[in-house]
Design a protein around this motif. Sequence first.
Motif, PDB file in Angstrom:
ATOM      1  N   VAL A   1       2.422  -4.025   3.429  1.00  0.00           N
ATOM      2  CA  VAL A   1       0.957  -4.089   3.526  1.00  0.00           C
ATOM      3  C   VAL A   1       0.324  -4.058   2.137  1.00  0.00           C
ATOM      4  O   VAL A   1      -0.601  -4.834   1.847  1.00  0.00           O
ATOM      5  CB  VAL A   1       0.421  -2.925   4.381  1.00  0.00           C
ATOM      6  N   CYS A   2       0.811  -3.183   1.261  1.00  0.00           N
ATOM      7  CA  CYS A   2       0.250  -3.069  -0.094  1.00  0.00           C
ATOM      8  C   CYS A   2       0.423  -4.364  -0.880  1.00  0.00           C
ATOM      9  O   CYS A   2      -0.514  -4.826  -1.543  1.00  0.00           O
ATOM     10  CB  CYS A   2       0.908  -1.907  -0.839  1.00  0.00           C
ATOM     11  N   ILE A   3       1.619  -4.953  -0.802  1.00  0.00           N
ATOM     12  CA  ILE A   3       1.877  -6.201  -1.530  1.00  0.00           C
ATOM     13  C   ILE A   3       1.039  -7.335  -0.965  1.00  0.00           C
ATOM     14  O   ILE A   3       0.387  -8.087  -1.708  1.00  0.00           O
ATOM     15  CB  ILE A   3       3.376  -6.563  -1.476  1.00  0.00           C
ATOM     16  N   PHE A   4       1.041  -7.474   0.362  1.00  0.00           N
ATOM     17  CA  PHE A   4       0.360  -8.592   1.014  1.00  0.00           C
ATOM     18  C   PHE A   4      -1.149  -8.510   0.846  1.00  0.00           C
ATOM     19  O   PHE A   4      -1.791  -9.436   0.336  1.00  0.00           O
ATOM     20  CB  PHE A   4       0.728  -8.616   2.498  1.00  0.00           C
ATOM     21  N   TYR A   5      -1.739  -7.392   1.243  1.00  0.00           N
ATOM     22  CA  TYR A   5      -3.189  -7.259   1.193  1.00  0.00           C
ATOM     23  C   TYR A   5      -3.701  -7.099  -0.236  1.00  0.00           C
ATOM     24  O   TYR A   5      -4.801  -7.559  -0.568  1.00  0.00           O
ATOM     25  CB  TYR A   5      -3.654  -6.085   2.043  1.00  0.00           C
ATOM     26  N   GLY A   6      -2.905  -6.436  -1.079  1.00  0.00           N
ATOM     27  CA  GLY A   6      -3.324  -6.258  -2.475  1.00  0.00           C
ATOM     28  C   GLY A   6      -3.560  -7.582  -3.176  1.00  0.00           C
ATOM     29  O   GLY A   6      -4.616  -7.800  -3.795  1.00  0.00           O
ATOM     30  N   THR A   7      -2.604  -8.496  -3.065  1.00  0.00           N
ATOM     31  CA  THR A   7      -2.741  -9.802  -3.719  1.00  0.00           C
ATOM     32  C   THR A   7      -3.733 -10.698  -2.989  1.00  0.00           C
ATOM     33  O   THR A   7      -4.491 -11.434  -3.615  1.00  0.00           O
ATOM     34  CB  THR A   7      -1.374 -10.509  -3.789  1.00  0.00           C
ATOM     35  N   LEU A   8      -3.752 -10.623  -1.654  1.00  0.00           N
ATOM     36  CA  LEU A   8      -4.662 -11.467  -0.868  1.00  0.00           C
ATOM     37  C   LEU A   8      -6.116 -11.145  -1.191  1.00  0.00           C
ATOM     38  O   LEU A   8      -6.939 -12.048  -1.417  1.00  0.00           O
ATOM     39  CB  LEU A   8      -4.399 -11.269   0.622  1.00  0.00           C
ATOM     40  N   ILE A   9      -6.446  -9.855  -1.249  1.00  0.00           N
ATOM     41  CA  ILE A   9      -7.818  -9.446  -1.555  1.00  0.00           C
ATOM     42  C   ILE A   9      -8.157  -9.749  -3.009  1.00  0.00           C
ATOM     43  O   ILE A   9      -9.266 -10.192  -3.323  1.00  0.00           O
ATOM     44  CB  ILE A   9      -8.007  -7.952  -1.248  1.00  0.00           C
TER      45      ILE A   9
ATOM     46  N   TYR B   1       1.484 -13.773  -2.418  1.00  0.00           N
ATOM     47  CA  TYR B   1       1.389 -13.758  -0.958  1.00  0.00           C
ATOM     48  C   TYR B   1       1.877 -15.053  -0.316  1.00  0.00           C
ATOM     49  O   TYR B   1       1.998 -15.108   0.905  1.00  0.00           O
ATOM     50  CB  TYR B   1      -0.035 -13.418  -0.497  1.00  0.00           C
ATOM     51  N   THR B   2       2.173 -16.084  -1.115  1.00  0.00           N
ATOM     52  CA  THR B   2       2.720 -17.308  -0.532  1.00  0.00           C
ATOM     53  C   THR B   2       4.224 -17.445  -0.746  1.00  0.00           C
ATOM     54  O   THR B   2       4.907 -18.070   0.064  1.00  0.00           O
ATOM     55  CB  THR B   2       2.037 -18.550  -1.137  1.00  0.00           C
ATOM     56  N   VAL B   3       4.733 -16.875  -1.850  1.00  0.00           N
ATOM     57  CA  VAL B   3       6.157 -17.030  -2.187  1.00  0.00           C
ATOM     58  C   VAL B   3       6.872 -15.685  -2.255  1.00  0.00           C
ATOM     59  O   VAL B   3       7.914 -15.487  -1.616  1.00  0.00           O
ATOM     60  CB  VAL B   3       6.324 -17.773  -3.534  1.00  0.00           C
ATOM     61  N   MET B   4       6.305 -14.739  -3.009  1.00  0.00           N
ATOM     62  CA  MET B   4       6.995 -13.472  -3.236  1.00  0.00           C
ATOM     63  C   MET B   4       7.050 -12.595  -1.985  1.00  0.00           C
ATOM     64  O   MET B   4       8.077 -11.972  -1.712  1.00  0.00           O
ATOM     65  CB  MET B   4       6.312 -12.699  -4.376  1.00  0.00           C
ATOM     66  N   THR B   5       5.953 -12.543  -1.234  1.00  0.00           N
ATOM     67  CA  THR B   5       5.942 -11.714  -0.021  1.00  0.00           C
ATOM     68  C   THR B   5       6.989 -12.154   0.997  1.00  0.00           C
ATOM     69  O   THR B   5       7.737 -11.319   1.515  1.00  0.00           O
ATOM     70  CB  THR B   5       4.545 -11.695   0.614  1.00  0.00           C
ATOM     71  N   PRO B   6       7.085 -13.477   1.323  1.00  0.00           N
ATOM     72  CA  PRO B   6       8.166 -13.898   2.232  1.00  0.00           C
ATOM     73  C   PRO B   6       9.553 -13.620   1.684  1.00  0.00           C
ATOM     74  O   PRO B   6      10.495 -13.393   2.452  1.00  0.00           O
ATOM     75  CB  PRO B   6       7.937 -15.413   2.368  1.00  0.00           C
ATOM     76  N   LEU B   7       9.687 -13.613   0.341  1.00  0.00           N
ATOM     77  CA  LEU B   7      10.983 -13.317  -0.270  1.00  0.00           C
ATOM     78  C   LEU B   7      11.316 -11.831  -0.196  1.00  0.00           C
ATOM     79  O   LEU B   7      12.466 -11.446   0.073  1.00  0.00           O
ATOM     80  CB  LEU B   7      10.970 -13.770  -1.740  1.00  0.00           C
TER      81      LEU B   7
END
Length: 248
Positions: free
Chosen positions: A190-198, A220-226
């Motif tokens: 959640v921190c990685i995804f929402y942090g970069t998205l926001i 959030y497009t490459v690193m999060t899925p990885l």
Amino acid sequence: MYLFITQLSLFDIILSTDILPNLLHITLYDGCTMSLAGCIIQFSFFAHAEASECFLLTVMSYDRYLAICKPLHYNSIINQSICIKLVILIWLLGFKMTLVNSISLCSLYYCGPNIIYHFFCDYLQILELSCADTSWIHIQTYLVGLICVIAPFMIIVISYICIVITILKIKSITGRKKAFTTCSSHLTVVCIFYGTLIAVYMFPTKGQLDILSKVLSLFYTVMTPLLNPIIYTFRNKDFKKAIEKIKS
């Protein structure tokens, strides 16, 4: 929880398949050509994966809330039937939110510039190509963002506030550690995804911050899925045994 993690993996696969091939082509050949229809289709798959993941992370936070704050009621509230219904609802909500934005993009008139300074067709970048008045679409975007991003994020924050309060009430250190490890993987994602998205959509995208926006978009497009599979396998016993065998 494993059912939700499976859905998270599916959204990551959709996102990676949608973004990475084009990103590699841009990197190798210093750009690429894409039709307007192809650009909107790429955005549609991207938006569906991102919106659905926002809803999914919200459901997963509620799952962790029930597991820690209401453990005696967990099995009566979260069962296989409810989980399947929630998964179907997540896919439908993600599709509906994406459809609204995609129809809006298709209804615009395009006659101006045809160059996007980004590694994928994002919503704001496509809007900049239009010659029509897009003020009403920006209002629509804020409303969709409120439903897809802000509302789920607030639910996640409230869930974790309740979780932290419950954990602090546990007297034994072992009990606190066990309760925290139950939601540590999800909290990290959640921190990685929402942090970069926001961060991407709050920072200005003009001038010198263009590069920063692209770098944050990579998360959030490459690193999060990885990172998602790695984060969730750290607590898997079979994975730990395999790592120990490799070390020995």
